[in-house]
Design a protein around this motif. Sequence first.
Motif, PDB file in Angstrom:
ATOM      1  N   PRO A   1     -40.407  -8.824  -2.097  1.00  0.00           N
ATOM      2  CA  PRO A   1     -40.526 -10.001  -2.451  1.00  0.00           C
ATOM      3  C   PRO A   1     -40.880 -10.463  -3.687  1.00  0.00           C
ATOM      4  O   PRO A   1     -40.310 -11.377  -4.294  1.00  0.00           O
ATOM      5  N   GLU A   2     -41.519  -9.874  -4.361  1.00  0.00           N
ATOM      6  CA  GLU A   2     -42.155 -10.097  -5.576  1.00  0.00           C
ATOM      7  C   GLU A   2     -41.311  -9.449  -6.749  1.00  0.00           C
ATOM      8  O   GLU A   2     -41.688 -10.046  -8.045  1.00  0.00           O
TER       9      GLU A   2
ATOM     10  N   GLN B   1     -25.620  -3.136   3.576  1.00  0.00           N
ATOM     11  CA  GLN B   1     -25.960  -3.622   5.038  1.00  0.00           C
ATOM     12  C   GLN B   1     -27.394  -3.596   4.881  1.00  0.00           C
ATOM     13  O   GLN B   1     -28.190  -2.820   4.018  1.00  0.00           O
ATOM     14  N   VAL B   2     -27.887  -4.615   5.387  1.00  0.00           N
ATOM     15  CA  VAL B   2     -29.340  -4.873   5.735  1.00  0.00           C
ATOM     16  C   VAL B   2     -29.897  -4.034   6.753  1.00  0.00           C
ATOM     17  O   VAL B   2     -29.607  -4.124   7.825  1.00  0.00           O
ATOM     18  N   GLN B   3     -30.884  -2.915   6.351  1.00  0.00           N
ATOM     19  CA  GLN B   3     -31.569  -2.201   7.298  1.00  0.00           C
ATOM     20  C   GLN B   3     -32.703  -2.942   8.085  1.00  0.00           C
ATOM     21  O   GLN B   3     -32.861  -2.687   9.267  1.00  0.00           O
ATOM     22  N   ARG B   4     -33.415  -3.638   7.294  1.00  0.00           N
ATOM     23  CA  ARG B   4     -34.578  -4.335   8.033  1.00  0.00           C
ATOM     24  C   ARG B   4     -34.897  -5.495   7.066  1.00  0.00           C
ATOM     25  O   ARG B   4     -34.714  -5.394   5.666  1.00  0.00           O
ATOM     26  N   GLY B   5     -35.632  -6.507   7.329  1.00  0.00           N
ATOM     27  CA  GLY B   5     -36.134  -7.400   6.658  1.00  0.00           C
ATOM     28  C   GLY B   5     -34.811  -8.562   6.420  1.00  0.00           C
ATOM     29  O   GLY B   5     -33.941  -8.536   7.300  1.00  0.00           O
TER      30      GLY B   5
ATOM     31  N   ALA C   1     -35.177  -9.701  -1.804  1.00  0.00           N
ATOM     32  CA  ALA C   1     -35.594 -10.106  -0.576  1.00  0.00           C
ATOM     33  C   ALA C   1     -36.215 -11.348  -0.071  1.00  0.00           C
ATOM     34  O   ALA C   1     -36.783 -12.098  -1.025  1.00  0.00           O
ATOM     35  N   LEU C   2     -36.134 -11.677   1.030  1.00  0.00           N
ATOM     36  CA  LEU C   2     -36.633 -13.002   1.601  1.00  0.00           C
ATOM     37  C   LEU C   2     -37.681 -12.450   2.413  1.00  0.00           C
ATOM     38  O   LEU C   2     -37.768 -11.576   3.079  1.00  0.00           O
ATOM     39  N   GLY C   3     -38.995 -13.308   2.383  1.00  0.00           N
ATOM     40  CA  GLY C   3     -39.975 -13.220   3.249  1.00  0.00           C
ATOM     41  C   GLY C   3     -40.840 -12.067   2.796  1.00  0.00           C
ATOM     42  O   GLY C   3     -40.728 -11.361   2.071  1.00  0.00           O
ATOM     43  N   PRO C   4     -42.234 -12.075   3.413  1.00  0.00           N
ATOM     44  CA  PRO C   4     -43.184 -11.286   2.837  1.00  0.00           C
ATOM     45  C   PRO C   4     -43.135  -9.628   3.106  1.00  0.00           C
ATOM     46  O   PRO C   4     -43.538  -9.267   2.188  1.00  0.00           O
ATOM     47  N   GLU C   5     -42.269  -9.375   3.947  1.00  0.00           N
ATOM     48  CA  GLU C   5     -42.185  -7.981   4.063  1.00  0.00           C
ATOM     49  C   GLU C   5     -41.317  -7.265   3.484  1.00  0.00           C
ATOM     50  O   GLU C   5     -41.101  -6.042   3.454  1.00  0.00           O
ATOM     51  N   GLY C   6     -40.320  -7.951   2.622  1.00  0.00           N
ATOM     52  CA  GLY C   6     -39.338  -7.488   1.836  1.00  0.00           C
ATOM     53  C   GLY C   6     -38.130  -6.884   2.734  1.00  0.00           C
ATOM     54  O   GLY C   6     -38.049  -7.406   3.913  1.00  0.00           O
ATOM     55  N   CYS C   7     -37.222  -6.147   2.125  1.00  0.00           N
ATOM     56  CA  CYS C   7     -36.145  -5.663   3.057  1.00  0.00           C
ATOM     57  C   CYS C   7     -35.826  -4.385   2.353  1.00  0.00           C
ATOM     58  O   CYS C   7     -35.807  -3.913   1.415  1.00  0.00           O
TER      59      CYS C   7
END
Length: 87
Positions: free
Chosen positions: A17-18, A35-39, A72-78
């Motif tokens: 995210p940063e 494809q987004v695998q996670r996040g 990336a959106l959200g604190p966990e990234g993607c």
Amino acid sequence: LQTALPGSQPQTQDLRPEQASQLLQLGRHQSARLQVQRGQLWLTQEGRLEDSHLRGGEQVLLLGPGRFHLGALGPEGCRIQLQRSAR
């Protein structure tokens, strides 16, 4: 964003995210399956007003020519998987 050459294997990349948004440039006869695998992923194309938000498990086919920005959106990234090809 470094991408695989046309016809090669998919490339997986983690986006934090940063990080600044990543640029994906596609030529006139190129496409890319993303494809987004996670996040969660933010995606926009230069010259278009709408943005897209994709979640883990979702995918989109991007058609060139175009310059696409993603982050990336959200604190966990993607984590994304990208495969380019000629069309």
